[in-house]
Design an enzyme around this catalytic site. Sequence first.
Site, PDB file in Angstrom:
ATOM      1  N   SER A  40       5.449  47.272  99.093  1.00 22.70           N
ATOM      2  CA  SER A  40       4.775  46.225 100.528  1.00 22.70           C
ATOM      3  C   SER A  40       4.384  47.560 101.617  1.00 22.70           C
ATOM      4  CB  SER A  40       5.852  45.558 100.412  1.00 22.70           C
ATOM      5  OG  SER A  40       6.419  45.167  99.961  1.00 22.70           O
ATOM      6  N   HIS A  46       7.863  43.984  92.668  1.00 23.82           N
ATOM      7  CA  HIS A  46       8.910  42.449  91.931  1.00 23.82           C
ATOM      8  C   HIS A  46       8.700  41.326  91.326  1.00 23.82           C
ATOM      9  CE1 HIS A  46       8.384  44.092  97.171  1.00 23.82           C
ATOM     10  NE2 HIS A  46       9.059  44.607  96.276  1.00 23.82           N
ATOM     11  N   ARG A  78      10.095  53.251  90.470  1.00 24.86           N
ATOM     12  CA  ARG A  78       9.000  53.375  90.494  1.00 24.86           C
ATOM     13  C   ARG A  78       8.750  54.845  89.947  1.00 24.86           C
ATOM     14  NH1 ARG A  78       7.844  51.068  95.694  1.00 24.86           N
ATOM     15  NH2 ARG A  78       9.862  51.281  96.175  1.00 24.86           N
TER      16      ARG A  78
HETATM   17  P1  ADP Z   1       8.975  47.257  98.831  1.00 25.09           P
HETATM   18  O1  ADP Z   1       9.679  49.132  98.647  1.00 25.09           O
HETATM   19  O2  ADP Z   1       8.276  47.549  97.384  1.00 25.09           O
HETATM   20  O3  ADP Z   1       9.048  47.866 100.134  1.00 25.09           O
HETATM   21  P2  ADP Z   1      12.156  46.154  98.324  1.00 25.09           P
HETATM   22  O4  ADP Z   1      12.717  47.302  99.879  1.00 25.09           O
HETATM   23  O5  ADP Z   1      11.774  44.652  98.822  1.00 25.09           O
HETATM   24  O6  ADP Z   1      10.179  47.274  98.231  1.00 25.09           O
HETATM   25  O7  ADP Z   1      12.536  47.043  97.373  1.00 25.09           O
HETATM   26  C1  ADP Z   1      13.384  46.154  96.750  1.00 25.09           C
HETATM   27  C2  ADP Z   1      13.294  45.948  95.375  1.00 25.09           C
HETATM   28  O8  ADP Z   1      12.513  46.494  94.138  1.00 25.09           O
HETATM   29  C3  ADP Z   1      13.683  47.774  95.150  1.00 25.09           C
HETATM   30  O9  ADP Z   1      14.797  48.198  94.201  1.00 25.09           O
HETATM   31  C4  ADP Z   1      12.785  48.167  94.826  1.00 25.09           C
HETATM   32  O10 ADP Z   1      12.795  49.955  94.051  1.00 25.09           O
HETATM   33  C5  ADP Z   1      12.029  47.725  94.503  1.00 25.09           C
HETATM   34  N1  ADP Z   1      10.815  47.775  93.869  1.00 25.09           N
HETATM   35  C6  ADP Z   1       9.795  48.327  94.289  1.00 25.09           C
HETATM   36  N2  ADP Z   1       8.598  47.833  93.785  1.00 25.09           N
HETATM   37  C7  ADP Z   1       8.783  48.230  92.687  1.00 25.09           C
HETATM   38  C8  ADP Z   1       7.531  47.952  91.988  1.00 25.09           C
HETATM   39  N3  ADP Z   1       7.131  48.654  92.090  1.00 25.09           N
HETATM   40  N4  ADP Z   1       8.276  48.338  90.912  1.00 25.09           N
HETATM   41  C9  ADP Z   1       9.560  48.003  90.581  1.00 25.09           C
HETATM   42  N5  ADP Z   1      10.284  48.118  91.491  1.00 25.09           N
HETATM   43  C10 ADP Z   1      10.527  48.088  92.723  1.00 25.09           C
END
Ligand code: ADP
Length: 176
Positions: free
Chosen positions: A143, A32, A105
């Site tokens: 996460s 993130h 990702r």
């Molecule tokens: P997670 O999937 O880690 O629980 P979120 O639901 O908070 O995260 O995702 C918020 C945004 O961040 C989404 O667009 C998700 O694709 C992106 N995201 C999550 N992890 C990564 C990562 N490792 N690299 C790039 N983008 C990410």
Amino acid sequence: MTVDAVPSPVRPSSGVQLAVYPGSFDPIHNGHVDIILRGARLFDRIVVALLRNAEKVPLFSIEERIDLMREVFRSQPNVEIDAFDGLLVDYARQKHASVIVRGLRAVSDFEFEFQLALMNRRLSPEIETVFMMPAEPYTYTSSRLIKEVFALGGVVSGLVPETVERRLREKRAGGT
Ligand code: ADP
């Protein structure tokens, strides 16, 4: 197809190009952070918007997540941390944002992100979704995985900001 068929993006009178990066960030990890820093270079301002009530039982409350993220980005004046309820496009409009940022990702993210982006475009054609890829080491970070690995005693150093790692340890020690 005519040029008129593609709506112009929102350009607030201030001329400031603002992007919204929505997510649950429970907790924020380095994938993130990577996307947010890239966004902060690309746009005048990036608002990291925590979705309220996304997960029924989050590890960190909204307030804890906001505090953690403000701490992580305290030296980045064009990164704002906020929270929202309801439709993302309504929130983006209310903030006068012209862009929604999402991270990609791997191919596994694509299907869901594609549906979401097209639905948001249908709801609000003037807001454009921009996808960004993180640096390679973070392409497998999520996460959910961080929480699982940490709960089982695994090391998450290098995958989350230090302040998040500290709070994870405190949470485990205090059982809160
Ligand atoms: P997670 O999937 O880690 O629980 P979120 O639901 O908070 O995260 O995702 C918020 C945004 O961040 C989404 O667009 C998700 O694709 C992106 N995201 C999550 N992890 C990564 C990562 N490792 N690299 C790039 N983008 C990410």
